[in-house]
Write an enzyme that holds these catalytic residues in place. Sequence first.
Site, PDB file in Angstrom:
ATOM      1  N   TRP A  57     -22.865  21.114  29.587  1.00  7.97           N
ATOM      2  CA  TRP A  57     -22.525  21.840  30.812  1.00  7.97           C
ATOM      3  C   TRP A  57     -23.676  21.636  31.785  1.00  7.97           C
ATOM      4  O   TRP A  57     -24.775  22.075  31.517  1.00  7.97           O
ATOM      5  CB  TRP A  57     -22.332  23.321  30.510  1.00  7.97           C
ATOM      6  CG  TRP A  57     -21.874  24.089  31.706  1.00  7.97           C
ATOM      7  CD1 TRP A  57     -22.643  24.616  32.717  1.00  7.97           C
ATOM      8  CD2 TRP A  57     -20.518  24.406  32.039  1.00  7.97           C
ATOM      9  NE1 TRP A  57     -21.863  25.223  33.658  1.00  7.97           N
ATOM     10  CE2 TRP A  57     -20.552  25.115  33.264  1.00  7.97           C
ATOM     11  CE3 TRP A  57     -19.285  24.145  31.438  1.00  7.97           C
ATOM     12  CZ2 TRP A  57     -19.389  25.585  33.885  1.00  7.97           C
ATOM     13  CZ3 TRP A  57     -18.142  24.616  32.059  1.00  7.97           C
ATOM     14  CH2 TRP A  57     -18.199  25.330  33.264  1.00  7.97           C
ATOM     15  N   ASN A  78     -10.279  29.265  28.116  1.00 12.64           N
ATOM     16  CA  ASN A  78     -11.728  29.093  28.128  1.00 12.64           C
ATOM     17  C   ASN A  78     -12.388  30.385  27.658  1.00 12.64           C
ATOM     18  O   ASN A  78     -12.275  31.416  28.302  1.00 12.64           O
ATOM     19  CB  ASN A  78     -12.226  28.750  29.538  1.00 12.64           C
ATOM     20  CG  ASN A  78     -13.742  28.689  29.602  1.00 12.64           C
ATOM     21  OD1 ASN A  78     -14.377  27.980  28.831  1.00 12.64           O
ATOM     22  ND2 ASN A  78     -14.331  29.461  30.511  1.00 12.64           N
ATOM     23  N   GLU A  79     -13.017  30.334  26.495  1.00 12.19           N
ATOM     24  CA  GLU A  79     -13.808  31.418  25.912  1.00 12.19           C
ATOM     25  C   GLU A  79     -13.001  32.706  25.698  1.00 12.19           C
ATOM     26  O   GLU A  79     -13.311  33.759  26.255  1.00 12.19           O
ATOM     27  CB  GLU A  79     -15.044  31.679  26.772  1.00 12.19           C
ATOM     28  CG  GLU A  79     -15.947  30.454  26.868  1.00 12.19           C
ATOM     29  CD  GLU A  79     -17.255  30.696  27.596  1.00 12.19           C
ATOM     30  OE1 GLU A  79     -17.354  31.673  28.364  1.00 12.19           O
ATOM     31  OE2 GLU A  79     -18.202  29.904  27.375  1.00 12.19           O
ATOM     32  N   TRP A 124     -10.925  22.249  34.265  1.00  9.32           N
ATOM     33  CA  TRP A 124      -9.987  23.376  34.280  1.00  9.32           C
ATOM     34  C   TRP A 124      -8.563  22.941  34.618  1.00  9.32           C
ATOM     35  O   TRP A 124      -8.338  22.142  35.523  1.00  9.32           O
ATOM     36  CB  TRP A 124     -10.414  24.405  35.300  1.00  9.32           C
ATOM     37  CG  TRP A 124     -11.674  25.188  35.092  1.00  9.32           C
ATOM     38  CD1 TRP A 124     -12.295  25.947  36.045  1.00  9.32           C
ATOM     39  CD2 TRP A 124     -12.458  25.370  33.900  1.00  9.32           C
ATOM     40  NE1 TRP A 124     -13.411  26.560  35.522  1.00  9.32           N
ATOM     41  CE2 TRP A 124     -13.532  26.219  34.205  1.00  9.32           C
ATOM     42  CE3 TRP A 124     -12.363  24.867  32.599  1.00  9.32           C
ATOM     43  CZ2 TRP A 124     -14.499  26.589  33.263  1.00  9.32           C
ATOM     44  CZ3 TRP A 124     -13.327  25.229  31.665  1.00  9.32           C
ATOM     45  CH2 TRP A 124     -14.363  26.078  31.993  1.00  9.32           C
ATOM     46  N   GLU A 168     -19.453  23.182  25.040  1.00  4.93           N
ATOM     47  CA  GLU A 168     -20.409  23.530  26.092  1.00  4.93           C
ATOM     48  C   GLU A 168     -21.779  23.729  25.469  1.00  4.93           C
ATOM     49  O   GLU A 168     -21.906  24.425  24.459  1.00  4.93           O
ATOM     50  CB  GLU A 168     -20.018  24.819  26.823  1.00  4.93           C
ATOM     51  CG  GLU A 168     -18.783  24.744  27.690  1.00  4.93           C
ATOM     52  CD  GLU A 168     -18.555  26.045  28.478  1.00  4.93           C
ATOM     53  OE1 GLU A 168     -19.526  26.833  28.621  1.00  4.93           O
ATOM     54  OE2 GLU A 168     -17.424  26.271  28.929  1.00  4.93           O
TER      55      GLU A 168
END
Length: 408
Positions: free
Chosen positions: A364, A201-202, A85, A322
């Site tokens: 992940w 992220n997503e 991150w 992921e």
Amino acid sequence: MKCLCFIVLLAIVIAQSYVGVEAAPSDGFVSRNGVQFILNGKPFYANGFNAYWLAYEATDPATRFKITNVFQNATSLGLTIARTWGFRNGAIYRALQTAPGSYDEQTFQGLDFGIAEAKRVGIKLIIPLVNNWDDYGGKKQYVDWARSKGEMVSSNDDFYRNPVIKEFYKNHVKTMLNRVNTFTKVAYKDEPASMAWQLMNEPRCGVDRSGKTLMAWINEMALFVKSVDPNHLLSTGHEGFYGDSSPERKNSLNPVSANTVGADFIANHNIDAIDFASMHCGSDLWFQRLDQNSRLAFIKRWLEGHIEDAQNNLKKPVILAEFGLGSDTPRYTLANRDDVFTTTYDIIYISTQKGGSAAGALFWEVISEGVSNFAGPSSIILSDKSSTVNIISEQRRKMGLLGGTKGK
């Protein structure tokens, strides 16, 4: 006391090792040529992992050895990429951005260390710049900041539309990319240890199922990131859900719940400023009650569909950023997890072997000894040498035989 002295000494030695650090042979910028990644003139294959917690643990110099341990274990298996991150926002412990434009220097130095350590061992990084989810101060935190300044916002998805919030995000991008690493003395935007940025992220936008709102945001922000940093590759951070631009795929591949999130795998990646496609495979999250055979069949359809579309429609590489199988999945067994990894890796390898668009997969997630607070149902400790770790290592061996650049 002896243990504490050793840890402090280790931290000092590691810090000193970055003075005048030179680029390793694997430290050129990763670029793209058609559907392949290129590093130092050769194809680059992504065999890696997620470790979102790197900056958090590296904020404290006494625990930075955990990052060193993870990277050493990863390189011993030949892993080439880590995803971590580039955000931690709000009134939370060890926040990176405590308020719009205000950053905690100690936490930033934690991220500095993670990047410097990756550079030292020859691992490339993929770094998302914000979270769709509330965890670690995602887009909701940006909306809350705007609301506190008098902005009329009613939904977390106003993140994509409100001009004040968009400026908050752009300021974060500028701060991140112009940051000069305190260990390597190199600006993030000039650091070849980083392979790519991801916008989010997503990304999802449930208030506009047509996909137009998210599409406009990706267009705007992709161009902005490239204007600040033309050196690095850029992707979306997408889960891979199909939208109205490919109705057949939407109907045949999407989990039913994904049809309401306003994402569009084809349209969102069919932008010049987006260099490669991102996808995830959360079969354990999207289909909790599937039997194992049905789960493996879905994984096969999901991956092959995205690889085909990246190859023929987008004409770009695609990374599975992921995947995994959580131990909280009904009827979970280690053998089932191994089957998920084997199936996933085999599909990636078949495409890569033919020079196709599948550029690699990142599972992940990795944790290190001593970071049990970050352990989740899908966590893997590489030093455990489990059967899953053996499968990860075998994939690296197979990818290595293809003759490209594999990392340090």
